[in-house]
Design an enzyme around this catalytic site. Structure first.
Site, PDB file in Angstrom:
ATOM      1  N   GLY A 259       0.763  -1.233   0.000  1.00  0.00           N
ATOM      2  CA  GLY A 259       0.000   0.000   0.000  1.00  0.00           C
ATOM      3  C   GLY A 259       0.791   1.279   0.000  1.00  0.00           C
ATOM      4  O   GLY A 259       0.209   2.368  -0.024  1.00  0.00           O
ATOM      5  N   GLU A 301       3.957  -6.958   0.622  1.00  0.00           N
ATOM      6  CA  GLU A 301       3.552  -7.178  -0.765  1.00  0.00           C
ATOM      7  C   GLU A 301       3.324  -5.860  -1.517  1.00  0.00           C
ATOM      8  O   GLU A 301       2.197  -5.511  -1.838  1.00  0.00           O
ATOM      9  CB  GLU A 301       2.312  -8.079  -0.826  1.00  0.00           C
ATOM     10  N   PRO A 302       4.395  -5.120  -1.805  1.00  0.00           N
ATOM     11  CA  PRO A 302       4.251  -3.888  -2.585  1.00  0.00           C
ATOM     12  C   PRO A 302       3.991  -4.176  -4.056  1.00  0.00           C
ATOM     13  O   PRO A 302       4.505  -5.146  -4.612  1.00  0.00           O
ATOM     14  CB  PRO A 302       5.606  -3.205  -2.397  1.00  0.00           C
ATOM     15  N   ARG A 304       2.251  -1.187  -6.470  1.00  0.00           N
ATOM     16  CA  ARG A 304       2.276   0.129  -7.087  1.00  0.00           C
ATOM     17  C   ARG A 304       3.641   0.805  -6.942  1.00  0.00           C
ATOM     18  O   ARG A 304       4.162   1.405  -7.889  1.00  0.00           O
ATOM     19  CB  ARG A 304       1.201   1.008  -6.443  1.00  0.00           C
ATOM     20  N   ARG A 341      -8.032   4.799 -14.402  1.00  0.00           N
ATOM     21  CA  ARG A 341      -7.952   5.322 -13.043  1.00  0.00           C
ATOM     22  C   ARG A 341      -8.556   6.729 -12.884  1.00  0.00           C
ATOM     23  O   ARG A 341      -9.207   6.993 -11.875  1.00  0.00           O
ATOM     24  CB  ARG A 341      -6.502   5.319 -12.540  1.00  0.00           C
ATOM     25  N   TYR A 345     -11.178   6.569 -10.071  1.00  0.00           N
ATOM     26  CA  TYR A 345     -10.730   7.062  -8.764  1.00  0.00           C
ATOM     27  C   TYR A 345     -10.489   8.571  -8.720  1.00  0.00           C
ATOM     28  O   TYR A 345      -9.971   9.067  -7.725  1.00  0.00           O
ATOM     29  CB  TYR A 345      -9.396   6.394  -8.376  1.00  0.00           C
ATOM     30  N   CYS A 372     -16.134   7.298 -26.589  1.00  0.00           N
ATOM     31  CA  CYS A 372     -17.464   7.902 -26.645  1.00  0.00           C
ATOM     32  C   CYS A 372     -18.035   7.969 -25.234  1.00  0.00           C
ATOM     33  O   CYS A 372     -18.953   7.231 -24.857  1.00  0.00           O
ATOM     34  CB  CYS A 372     -18.360   7.081 -27.572  1.00  0.00           C
ATOM     35  N   GLU A 373     -17.432   8.811 -24.421  1.00  0.00           N
ATOM     36  CA  GLU A 373     -17.774   8.929 -23.003  1.00  0.00           C
ATOM     37  C   GLU A 373     -17.322  10.314 -22.534  1.00  0.00           C
ATOM     38  O   GLU A 373     -16.133  10.652 -22.623  1.00  0.00           O
ATOM     39  CB  GLU A 373     -17.047   7.849 -22.196  1.00  0.00           C
ATOM     40  N   TYR A 401      -1.868  -0.420 -12.395  1.00  0.00           N
ATOM     41  CA  TYR A 401      -3.319  -0.389 -12.609  1.00  0.00           C
ATOM     42  C   TYR A 401      -3.711   0.358 -13.878  1.00  0.00           C
ATOM     43  O   TYR A 401      -4.789   0.943 -13.952  1.00  0.00           O
ATOM     44  CB  TYR A 401      -4.033   0.197 -11.375  1.00  0.00           C
TER      45      TYR A 401
END
Length: 451
Positions: A259, A301-302, A304, A341, A345, A372-373, A401
């Site tokens: 994290g 457990e990295p 990112r 992302r 987010y 198209c968004e 990600y």
């Protein structure tokens, strides 16, 4: 591959460690001109810097080994970017792999990672995934009662040769300041057992010696800039370890999760990898010493913080639309299908013009994707040199990600990816073709054109 410079902490850098500007005013990463990479491999293009990836791995491994008195294991959280190349890179630096699906497990094994160094997560592993994990004998991080009951039944039904390795994931009830979608440590989470069930879990474990109860896991979230929540987690984990050993369950591993955040924009200020790892090592050691507990194997457990800063995404600039008094939109040849992302987010990024690195940044523009968004906006306000069609726009810190959550929305083909190091670029992901988009479509006979 040894970095030829005193390594900075990769997670505190916006661009890869090897980034520089050449005499042509072009961005260079891993000794490769980004403009030339796009000319050769097309765009959008993920560009992964090997030195940055390896440096982050080594900072984790070296710091834990030197700061902790017991055994350690760093796992690459491959959900950040799971591919043959990323798993093989992590393995070559001594890391194990954290997987969260049968597909990620398959990829890690195919990359040459031994099952003994693979830990399988997930809150709803299918029966097929559990049997696959048991067949290869990786460690299973059990997340719920259904998994435990299935594992106990499978261990009795199948001759597995050795007891399956099982860790228990609990929700520690520790809050941290990050996006609500990536907080996993608070009690109201889909992940992990409620800590109030721990005594019942210990009774279940004692009743099922056919399973090897190796330890306890907890994870508090992602993109975290605070250090204190992880130090608090160390105390909680050691208390659970003490309770397990008092219940005559000789658990021997504690996994503090991952994290640690990275710098996406200048105002981000995450802790560096080495001090963060050192603090956790010392805190866990002292907590065990205070309780006269033998040191467990320390696992983290990295994901990112290893792969995020190591990659950028290169786009080709297309159309421009100016709305007087409001904003100017600059469109690129990708968007939410290669980087979901921002729309998911509200993630922020830093952008650069790779072919005009020395030009003055005088324009503030909105970088839009081509989907198209209306929400397909990569950066709502980026300050850049005046952009023209065919300029190469780079968005930094896109290793985590981006590819792993990429889609074929609007039937866009997913980008290629290259690994760069010392002037050499190796393709690690082929660009999808239109034929790939229909490769798994099935047209019923009654819909088949007759002409």
């Amino acid at each position: 591959m040894t970095p030829a410079f005193a390594p900075l902490s990769p997670n505190q850098q916006i661009l890869p460690l090897t980034a520089e500007t050449n005499s042509r005013g072009h961005l260079v990463i891993g000794g490769c001109d980004v403009v030339e990479l796009v000319a050769q491999f097309g765009s959008p293009l993920y560009i992964l810097d090997e030195i940055t990836f390896r440096t982050a791995c080594r900072q984790y491994v070296d710091t834990f080994q030197h700061s902790y008195g017991g055994d350690t294991l760093v796992l690459y959280a491959s959900k950040a970017w799971n591919s043959l190349a990323t798993c093989a890179l992590a393995h070559s630096e001594g890391l194990g792999i954290d997987v969260a699906s049968g597909g990620e497990l398959y990829t890690a094994l195919a990359a040459g990672v031994p099952a003994s160094k693979i830990y399988f997560h997930g809150n709803n592993k299918s029966p097929q995934e559990l049997l696959y994990a048991l067949e290869v004998n990786c460690t299973i991080v059990a997340d719920n009662w259904l998994e435990l009951e299935r594992l106990a039944a499978y261990a009795e039904e199948h001759d597995l040769g050795m007891p399956p390795r099982v860790m228990l994931r609990l929700t520690p009830g520790i809050e941290c300041h990050t996006h609500e979608y990536i907080r996993t440590g608070h009690l109201d989470s889909k992940f992990g057992f409620d800590p109030q069930q721990f005594p019942e879990l210990l009774r279940f474990a004692r009743a099922h010696p056919e399973l090897d109860w190796v330890g306890i896991h907890a994870h508090i979230g992602s993109q975290i800039f605070e250090q204190q929540p992880h130090l608090d987690l160390c105390i909680v984990l050691v208390e659970w370890l003490q309770a397990a050993r008092e219940a005559m369950l000789p658990m021997r591993e504690l996994n503090v999760g991952g994290g640690l955040g990275i710098r996406y924009v200048e105002t981000d200020n995450p802790p560096a990898i080495a001090p963060w790892s050192k603090a956790i090592s010392h805190h866990l050691s002292h907590a065990c010493g205070d309780r006269n507990l033998a040191l467990p194997k320390l696992i983290c457990e990295p994901g990112r913080s290893i792969v995020g800063p190591a990659a950028v995404t290169a786009y080709t600039v297309g159309s421009r639309k100016t709305i007087p008094g409001l904003r100017t939109y600059i469109a690129v040849d990708g968007g939410m299908s290669d980087n979901p992302r921002p729309i998911t987010y509200q993630a922020q990024y830093t952008a650069l013009c790779a072919n005009r690195m020395t030009a003055a940044a005088t324009d503030t523009v909105c970088i839009a994707g081509k989907h198209c968004e209306s929400g397909d906006i990569l950066l709502p306000a980026a300050t850049l040199p005046p952009l023209q069609p065919n300029d190469i726009l780079v968005i930094a810190s896109t290793g985590a990600y981006n590819y792993s959550m990429a889609s074929n929305y609007n039937r866009l083909t997913r980008p290629a990816a290259v690994l760069v190091c010392e002037g050499e670029a190796n393709l690690i992901l082929q660009r999808e073709t239109y034929a790939d988009l229909t490769a798994h479509d099935v047209l019923p006979l009654r819909l088949t054109p007759t002409t």
